[in-house]
Design a protein around this motif. Structure first.
Motif, PDB file in Angstrom:
ATOM      1  N   GLY A   1       0.797  -1.212   0.000  1.00 28.77           N
ATOM      2  CA  GLY A   1       0.000   0.000   0.000  1.00 28.77           C
ATOM      3  C   GLY A   1       0.832   1.266   0.000  1.00 28.77           C
ATOM      4  O   GLY A   1       1.966   1.322  -0.486  1.00 28.77           O
ATOM      5  N   SER A   2       0.269   2.322   0.572  1.00 30.57           N
ATOM      6  CA  SER A   2       0.946   3.605   0.652  1.00 30.57           C
ATOM      7  C   SER A   2       2.261   3.489   1.410  1.00 30.57           C
ATOM      8  O   SER A   2       3.281   4.049   1.000  1.00 30.57           O
ATOM      9  CB  SER A   2       0.033   4.624   1.339  1.00 30.57           C
ATOM     10  OG  SER A   2       0.693   5.842   1.592  1.00 30.57           O
TER      11      SER A   2
ATOM     12  N   GLY B   1       2.621   3.522   7.955  1.00 24.61           N
ATOM     13  CA  GLY B   1       1.192   3.283   8.108  1.00 24.61           C
ATOM     14  C   GLY B   1       0.763   2.815   9.481  1.00 24.61           C
ATOM     15  O   GLY B   1      -0.204   3.331  10.057  1.00 24.61           O
TER      16      GLY B   1
ATOM     17  N   GLN C   1      -6.066  10.062   8.711  1.00 27.30           N
ATOM     18  CA  GLN C   1      -6.458   8.802   8.088  1.00 27.30           C
ATOM     19  C   GLN C   1      -6.995   8.985   6.662  1.00 27.30           C
ATOM     20  O   GLN C   1      -7.325   7.989   6.015  1.00 27.30           O
ATOM     21  CB  GLN C   1      -7.558   8.134   8.938  1.00 27.30           C
ATOM     22  CG  GLN C   1      -7.119   7.762  10.353  1.00 27.30           C
ATOM     23  CD  GLN C   1      -6.302   6.483  10.384  1.00 27.30           C
ATOM     24  OE1 GLN C   1      -5.276   6.363   9.726  1.00 27.30           O
ATOM     25  NE2 GLN C   1      -6.777   5.511  11.131  1.00 27.30           N
ATOM     26  N   HIS C   2      -7.059  10.224   6.175  1.00 26.16           N
ATOM     27  CA  HIS C   2      -7.640  10.464   4.847  1.00 26.16           C
ATOM     28  C   HIS C   2      -6.785   9.844   3.755  1.00 26.16           C
ATOM     29  O   HIS C   2      -5.586  10.100   3.656  1.00 26.16           O
ATOM     30  CB  HIS C   2      -7.789  11.963   4.589  1.00 26.16           C
ATOM     31  CG  HIS C   2      -8.316  12.273   3.222  1.00 26.16           C
ATOM     32  ND1 HIS C   2      -9.630  12.047   2.854  1.00 26.16           N
ATOM     33  CD2 HIS C   2      -7.695  12.766   2.112  1.00 26.16           C
ATOM     34  CE1 HIS C   2      -9.796  12.397   1.594  1.00 26.16           C
ATOM     35  NE2 HIS C   2      -8.641  12.830   1.114  1.00 26.16           N
ATOM     36  N   ARG C   3      -7.416   9.055   2.899  1.00 33.59           N
ATOM     37  CA  ARG C   3      -6.733   8.390   1.789  1.00 33.59           C
ATOM     38  C   ARG C   3      -7.194   9.029   0.482  1.00 33.59           C
ATOM     39  O   ARG C   3      -8.390   9.117   0.200  1.00 33.59           O
ATOM     40  CB  ARG C   3      -7.044   6.889   1.785  1.00 33.59           C
ATOM     41  CG  ARG C   3      -6.216   6.078   0.790  1.00 33.59           C
ATOM     42  CD  ARG C   3      -6.556   4.598   0.894  1.00 33.59           C
ATOM     43  NE  ARG C   3      -6.285   4.066   2.220  1.00 33.59           N
ATOM     44  CZ  ARG C   3      -5.108   3.555   2.591  1.00 33.59           C
ATOM     45  NH1 ARG C   3      -4.106   3.510   1.723  1.00 33.59           N
ATOM     46  NH2 ARG C   3      -4.940   3.085   3.816  1.00 33.59           N
TER      47      ARG C   3
ATOM     48  N   ASN D   1      -3.065   8.554  -5.796  1.00 34.26           N
ATOM     49  CA  ASN D   1      -4.096   7.562  -5.489  1.00 34.26           C
ATOM     50  C   ASN D   1      -3.586   6.553  -4.467  1.00 34.26           C
ATOM     51  O   ASN D   1      -2.529   5.941  -4.658  1.00 34.26           O
ATOM     52  CB  ASN D   1      -4.516   6.836  -6.767  1.00 34.26           C
ATOM     53  CG  ASN D   1      -5.520   5.736  -6.486  1.00 34.26           C
ATOM     54  OD1 ASN D   1      -5.152   4.591  -6.269  1.00 34.26           O
ATOM     55  ND2 ASN D   1      -6.786   6.091  -6.483  1.00 34.26           N
ATOM     56  N   GLY D   2      -4.351   6.391  -3.394  1.00 38.19           N
ATOM     57  CA  GLY D   2      -4.014   5.407  -2.378  1.00 38.19           C
ATOM     58  C   GLY D   2      -3.119   5.912  -1.271  1.00 38.19           C
ATOM     59  O   GLY D   2      -2.997   5.254  -0.226  1.00 38.19           O
ATOM     60  N   HIS D   3      -2.469   7.046  -1.460  1.00 39.31           N
ATOM     61  CA  HIS D   3      -1.627   7.583  -0.391  1.00 39.31           C
ATOM     62  C   HIS D   3      -2.493   8.160   0.732  1.00 39.31           C
ATOM     63  O   HIS D   3      -3.611   8.626   0.502  1.00 39.31           O
ATOM     64  CB  HIS D   3      -0.682   8.667  -0.920  1.00 39.31           C
ATOM     65  CG  HIS D   3       0.613   8.131  -1.433  1.00 39.31           C
ATOM     66  ND1 HIS D   3       1.413   7.275  -0.707  1.00 39.31           N
ATOM     67  CD2 HIS D   3       1.255   8.327  -2.613  1.00 39.31           C
ATOM     68  CE1 HIS D   3       2.498   6.978  -1.408  1.00 39.31           C
ATOM     69  NE2 HIS D   3       2.415   7.581  -2.570  1.00 39.31           N
ATOM     70  N   VAL D   4      -1.959   8.129   1.950  1.00 39.76           N
ATOM     71  CA  VAL D   4      -2.686   8.590   3.127  1.00 39.76           C
ATOM     72  C   VAL D   4      -2.003   9.832   3.674  1.00 39.76           C
ATOM     73  O   VAL D   4      -0.763   9.885   3.764  1.00 39.76           O
ATOM     74  CB  VAL D   4      -2.728   7.486   4.209  1.00 39.76           C
ATOM     75  CG1 VAL D   4      -3.578   7.929   5.392  1.00 39.76           C
ATOM     76  CG2 VAL D   4      -3.268   6.188   3.616  1.00 39.76           C
TER      77      VAL D   4
ATOM     78  N   ASN E   1       0.566   9.373   6.459  1.00 37.66           N
ATOM     79  CA  ASN E   1       1.827   8.781   6.012  1.00 37.66           C
ATOM     80  C   ASN E   1       2.753   9.844   5.435  1.00 37.66           C
ATOM     81  O   ASN E   1       3.950   9.883   5.721  1.00 37.66           O
ATOM     82  CB  ASN E   1       1.564   7.710   4.953  1.00 37.66           C
ATOM     83  CG  ASN E   1       0.891   6.471   5.512  1.00 37.66           C
ATOM     84  OD1 ASN E   1       0.724   6.333   6.719  1.00 37.66           O
ATOM     85  ND2 ASN E   1       0.493   5.585   4.631  1.00 37.66           N
TER      86      ASN E   1
END
Length: 333
Positions: A50-51, A65, A89-91, A99-102, A105
């Motif tokens: 993932g991110s 994460g 926590q926003h993705r 896309n997909g990064h938080v 993070n």
């Protein structure tokens, strides 16, 4: 260590992902109730998906994460805390590179680059959030998990192969026999070691058993700190088996495999959901046997969220933690 009922307690919770998030939410409630006065999370840093995996691969940093999720769990339930938790926590959606990064993070990695200090950066995020505790990494270098897995190759049920990577271990088709870390002896922050040495209680679990919980006892300096600490140890068992990691595992199996990887770890209490044992008398008997052999006591309570999911209810878990921490009959070691 002073008696458990004469003052608020210092607690260190170890784990990662959604399991640690649930545990910290519960323990944060005890901070609010003045049962716990010092709360520290020590968080696994082996995620490669993932991110987190993308940022780890691009910048060579710790995967942020699980650290982000732990910080989010410690946000207070006021307007400031809930707002910042949601932002953290926003993705991102969309079709581009974001896309997909938080958000959280990216914030953590930015502060690591700016400050050049893992712990100082996490402490700064915690202050921004008004977090009711401290979040520290399990190690100061990214980790890779590799597992010995039996039956991962179709039509070869007895063949043992090696699976590498946290995502790959968590989703393997075979039966995990053991896990190890690479590097095998990573550096650990002095802050994490000090928190463990000064703790009254250490909490292991719940969470992905092989990829989030057991890794903490595989880091040599961290394991020595856990074994040498005067703190009492609570193991919180998962509500059910996890596809990939623990297919076919009952409550007794979770505890047994933890002790297999850390036979020198002294456990004082084992917390299990009453519903997990319902209808499984054989597993219940085996769990009592493993708990007794470990010299621990078994605490059974209704811990599952009432929405039917395999999640711990924060308030029920908090009540169980309080029962353990303030109990007058825990006896000590």
């Amino acid at each position: 260590m002073s008696g458990v009922s004469d003052r608020a307690q210092a607690v260190v919770a170890l784990g990662g992902g959604h399991g640690l998030h649930a545990s910290l939410r519960a323990l944060r409630l005890l901070v609010d109730d003045l049962v716990v006065d010092q709360l520290t999370a020590v968080v696994t840093v082996a995620d490669n998906g993932g991110s987190s995996g993308r940022l780890r691969g691009e910048f060579g940093v710790l995967p942020p994460g699980d650290l982000r999720m732990a910080l989010a769990a410690l946000c207070h339930e006021d307007h400031w805390g809930t707002t910042w938790e949601a932002v953290l926590q926003h993705r991102f959606a969309g079709q581009g590179e974001m896309n997909g990064h938080v958000v959280g993070n990216l914030l953590i990695v930015a502060l690591w680059e700016k400050l050049g200090d893992h712990v100082a950066a996490l402490d700064m995020v915690g202050r921004l959030l008004g977090a009711k505790g401290r979040v520290l990494p399990m190690a100061l270098t990214p980790m890779d998990i590799h597992a010995r897995v039996r039956g991962a190759v179709r039509h070869r049920p007895d063949l043992v192969t090696e699976v590498r990577g946290q995502v790959e271990v968590a989703t393997t088709d075979g039966v995990i026999e053991s896990v190890a870390l690479d590097p095998s002896d990573p550096p650990v922050s002095r802050e994490a070691l000090a928190a463990i040495a000064d703790a009254d209680w250490l909490v292991l679990g719940p969470g992905s058993w092989f990829s989030s919980v057991i890794p903490h006892v595989l880091v040599p300096v961290l394991r020595r700190a856990l074994v040498d600490s005067p703190a009492r140890v609570v193991v919180v068992l998962n509500l059910e088996e996890q596809p990939g990691e623990t297919v076919g595992f009952g409550a007794a199996d979770h505890l047994a495999v933890l002790l297999q990887h850390a036979p020198d770890l002294r456990i004082d209490a084992v917390l299990v959901d009453s519903g997990t044992l319902a209808g499984e008398p054989d597993d219940g008997r085996r769990l009592h046997e493993v708990v007794d052999a470990a010299g621990a006591r078994l605490v059974v309570a209704a811990l599952r969220a009432d929405d039917g999911s395999a999640r711990h209810d924060a308030r029920a878990l908090a009540a169980a933690y309080e029962r353990i921490v303030v109990s007058s009959d825990d006896g000590g070691r």
